[in-house]
Design a protein around this motif. Structure first.
Motif, PDB file in Angstrom:
ATOM      1  N   HIS A   1       5.497   5.617  -2.110  1.00  0.00           N
ATOM      2  CA  HIS A   1       4.724   7.204  -2.643  1.00  0.00           C
ATOM      3  C   HIS A   1       5.163   8.368  -2.210  1.00  0.00           C
ATOM      4  O   HIS A   1       5.340   7.833  -0.897  1.00  0.00           O
ATOM      5  CB  HIS A   1       2.877   7.476  -2.312  1.00  0.00           C
ATOM      6  N   GLY A   2       5.437   9.187  -2.712  1.00  0.00           N
ATOM      7  CA  GLY A   2       5.893  10.360  -2.336  1.00  0.00           C
ATOM      8  C   GLY A   2       6.200  11.235  -0.999  1.00  0.00           C
ATOM      9  O   GLY A   2       7.101  11.297   0.058  1.00  0.00           O
ATOM     10  N   GLY A   3       4.865  11.252  -0.840  1.00  0.00           N
ATOM     11  CA  GLY A   3       4.240  12.177   0.384  1.00  0.00           C
ATOM     12  C   GLY A   3       3.795  11.115   1.250  1.00  0.00           C
ATOM     13  O   GLY A   3       4.462  11.050   2.678  1.00  0.00           O
ATOM     14  N   LEU A   4       4.251   9.471   1.105  1.00  0.00           N
ATOM     15  CA  LEU A   4       4.254   9.036   1.949  1.00  0.00           C
ATOM     16  C   LEU A   4       5.523   8.813   2.987  1.00  0.00           C
ATOM     17  O   LEU A   4       6.220   9.138   3.977  1.00  0.00           O
ATOM     18  CB  LEU A   4       4.306   7.268   1.691  1.00  0.00           C
TER      19      LEU A   4
ATOM     20  N   MET B   1       2.293  -2.392 -13.330  1.00  0.00           N
ATOM     21  CA  MET B   1       0.698  -2.012 -14.119  1.00  0.00           C
ATOM     22  C   MET B   1       1.728  -1.045 -15.885  1.00  0.00           C
ATOM     23  O   MET B   1       2.649  -0.494 -15.095  1.00  0.00           O
ATOM     24  CB  MET B   1       0.520  -0.717 -13.435  1.00  0.00           C
TER      25      MET B   1
ATOM     26  N   SER C   1       0.985  -1.225   0.360  1.00  0.00           N
ATOM     27  CA  SER C   1       0.138   0.147  -0.059  1.00  0.00           C
ATOM     28  C   SER C   1       0.691   1.288   0.209  1.00  0.00           C
ATOM     29  O   SER C   1       0.244   2.305   0.026  1.00  0.00           O
ATOM     30  CB  SER C   1      -0.851   0.363   1.248  1.00  0.00           C
TER      31      SER C   1
ATOM     32  N   GLY D   1       2.627  15.416   8.380  1.00  0.00           N
ATOM     33  CA  GLY D   1       3.107  14.577   6.856  1.00  0.00           C
ATOM     34  C   GLY D   1       2.142  13.504   6.304  1.00  0.00           C
ATOM     35  O   GLY D   1       1.924  13.871   5.117  1.00  0.00           O
TER      36      GLY D   1
ATOM     37  N   ALA E   1       0.932  14.534   2.484  1.00  0.00           N
ATOM     38  CA  ALA E   1       1.045  13.072   1.285  1.00  0.00           C
ATOM     39  C   ALA E   1      -0.585  12.975   0.925  1.00  0.00           C
ATOM     40  O   ALA E   1      -0.274  12.896  -0.461  1.00  0.00           O
ATOM     41  CB  ALA E   1       0.939  12.022   2.262  1.00  0.00           C
TER      42      ALA E   1
ATOM     43  N   GLY F   1       7.756  11.965   2.414  1.00  0.00           N
ATOM     44  CA  GLY F   1       7.967  13.172   3.069  1.00  0.00           C
ATOM     45  C   GLY F   1       7.189  12.439   4.996  1.00  0.00           C
ATOM     46  O   GLY F   1       7.026  13.271   5.759  1.00  0.00           O
ATOM     47  N   ALA F   2       5.976  11.850   4.590  1.00  0.00           N
ATOM     48  CA  ALA F   2       5.014  11.529   6.184  1.00  0.00           C
ATOM     49  C   ALA F   2       5.896  11.141   6.999  1.00  0.00           C
ATOM     50  O   ALA F   2       6.146  11.196   8.069  1.00  0.00           O
ATOM     51  CB  ALA F   2       3.578  11.207   6.111  1.00  0.00           C
TER      52      ALA F   2
ATOM     53  N   ILE G   1       2.931   1.137  -1.383  1.00  0.00           N
ATOM     54  CA  ILE G   1       3.460   1.795  -3.672  1.00  0.00           C
ATOM     55  C   ILE G   1       2.413   3.023  -4.008  1.00  0.00           C
ATOM     56  O   ILE G   1       1.213   3.000  -4.183  1.00  0.00           O
ATOM     57  CB  ILE G   1       3.250   1.102  -5.017  1.00  0.00           C
ATOM     58  N   GLY G   2       3.434   4.414  -5.181  1.00  0.00           N
ATOM     59  CA  GLY G   2       2.807   5.461  -5.844  1.00  0.00           C
ATOM     60  C   GLY G   2       2.374   5.562  -6.701  1.00  0.00           C
ATOM     61  O   GLY G   2       1.509   5.674  -6.984  1.00  0.00           O
ATOM     62  N   ASN G   3       2.713   5.096  -7.709  1.00  0.00           N
ATOM     63  CA  ASN G   3       3.633   4.930  -9.088  1.00  0.00           C
ATOM     64  C   ASN G   3       3.387   3.435  -9.253  1.00  0.00           C
ATOM     65  O   ASN G   3       4.688   2.646  -8.967  1.00  0.00           O
ATOM     66  CB  ASN G   3       4.017   5.348  -9.187  1.00  0.00           C
ATOM     67  N   PRO G   4       2.391   2.778  -9.494  1.00  0.00           N
ATOM     68  CA  PRO G   4       2.835   0.765  -9.786  1.00  0.00           C
ATOM     69  C   PRO G   4       3.036   0.485 -11.284  1.00  0.00           C
ATOM     70  O   PRO G   4       3.861  -0.171 -11.345  1.00  0.00           O
ATOM     71  CB  PRO G   4       1.264   0.814  -9.425  1.00  0.00           C
ATOM     72  N   HIS G   5       3.902   1.924 -11.766  1.00  0.00           N
ATOM     73  CA  HIS G   5       3.936   1.749 -12.867  1.00  0.00           C
ATOM     74  C   HIS G   5       5.687   1.549 -13.181  1.00  0.00           C
ATOM     75  O   HIS G   5       5.752   0.603 -14.223  1.00  0.00           O
ATOM     76  CB  HIS G   5       4.124   3.013 -14.275  1.00  0.00           C
ATOM     77  N   LEU G   6       6.059   2.473 -12.180  1.00  0.00           N
ATOM     78  CA  LEU G   6       8.077   1.911 -12.319  1.00  0.00           C
ATOM     79  C   LEU G   6       7.948   0.912 -11.619  1.00  0.00           C
ATOM     80  O   LEU G   6       8.915   0.222 -11.755  1.00  0.00           O
ATOM     81  CB  LEU G   6       8.107   3.080 -11.283  1.00  0.00           C
TER      82      LEU G   6
ATOM     83  N   PRO H   1      13.717   7.066  -7.266  1.00  0.00           N
ATOM     84  CA  PRO H   1      12.472   7.138  -7.260  1.00  0.00           C
ATOM     85  C   PRO H   1      12.978   6.180  -5.580  1.00  0.00           C
ATOM     86  O   PRO H   1      13.622   5.542  -5.790  1.00  0.00           O
ATOM     87  CB  PRO H   1      12.259   5.782  -8.343  1.00  0.00           C
TER      88      PRO H   1
ATOM     89  N   GLU I   1       0.034  15.416  -1.890  1.00  0.00           N
ATOM     90  CA  GLU I   1       0.727  15.981  -2.881  1.00  0.00           C
ATOM     91  C   GLU I   1      -0.042  14.508  -3.790  1.00  0.00           C
ATOM     92  O   GLU I   1      -0.118  14.471  -5.490  1.00  0.00           O
ATOM     93  CB  GLU I   1       2.018  15.093  -2.312  1.00  0.00           C
TER      94      GLU I   1
END
Lengths: 156, 156
Positions: A63-66, B1, A52, B65, B69, A68-69, A54-59, A101, B72
């Motif tokens: 998740h960047g915000g996560l 994906m 959970s 944070g 998130a 940061g948090a 993951i921000g970008n499932p393509h890479l 990333p 973002e």
């Protein structure tokens, strides 16, 4: 949770030499599964990998915000462990630069309290992961200001 | 994906006029329970309140944070909905100013794509909550840069 609860919890964690106990003071950090230990006197924070996150499932990438948090939580916990005042710091601002990333694996962070005044603290945070050869690579750097001390405890 | 999965999903969401479908492309946003609807043509994002979202149990206040998130994620989703290229944007940096403590209730956000170039987009994000009288009060503002377009899709 009252101010005296926070004081008791921080005092107990310091006396026991167990910084990880402080994570219980920050429900969102506990929810993320953050752990906090000392490594040669330095604070070492770990964010365990979960799908959970993951921000970008393509890479795929964390998740960047996560990230940061997690790094903001690390700074709060580091201040709780090291600052004079036994109150939960209140964040004023937070700025993060994403350098690489985040891979789908555990993320680590360390903190540098650059200035601790009576009312405001400035904290630098670095996050890293091991690459395929096990070498740590910096994923993101951040800096944040916090209100600290008694004024923060009373909500001002 | 794969990239073509992202293209299909974005195309389908736009054709159906259902921006909320895009949340499925960002696992961490879905995990947070973020919703995405349109209000008079503007994007409206909501982060539902949960106990685990508390950062400072003494106030209590939402974790800063986590708010970052969420904001973002909102910017990423807004770009997915509006940008020309059908690829998940990659965050470059993110800076947030916390203006008021987040109350233990739902948090909303809106986005302003200030500049969309071929490779980089600059997005401003504002988050707010209703006060006791139901008046919206700004809780935090942020700005972020993203890599967009085909280069982002190939991971560069």
């Amino acid at each position: 949770m009252s101010h005296s609860d926070v004081v008791s919890a921080v005092t107990a964690a310091r006396e026991a030499g167990e910084p990880d106990r402080l994570v219980d003071l920050v429900p969102y950090a506990r929810f993320l599964g953050v752990s906090f230990e000392l490594s040669a006197g330095d604070s070492l924070f770990r964010l365990p990998f979960r799908d959970s996150h993951i921000g970008n499932p393509h890479l795929p990438a964390l998740h960047g915000g996560l990230m940061g948090a997690f790094m903001e939580s690390a700074a709060i916990l580091d201040l709780l462990w090291r600052q004079e005042a036994l109150a939960v710091p209140k964040v004023v601002d937070f700025a993060i630069d994403y350098l690489r990333p985040g891979r789908p694996q555990d993320l680590f962070a360390g903190c540098d309290i650059r200035r601790q005044g009576k009312r405001v603290a400035n904290v630098g945070i670095t996050a890293w992961q091991a690459d395929d050869a096990g070498t740590p690579r910096t994923i993101a750097t951040a800096r944040s200001h916090f209100l600290v001390g008694e004024a923060s405890a009373s909500g001002g």
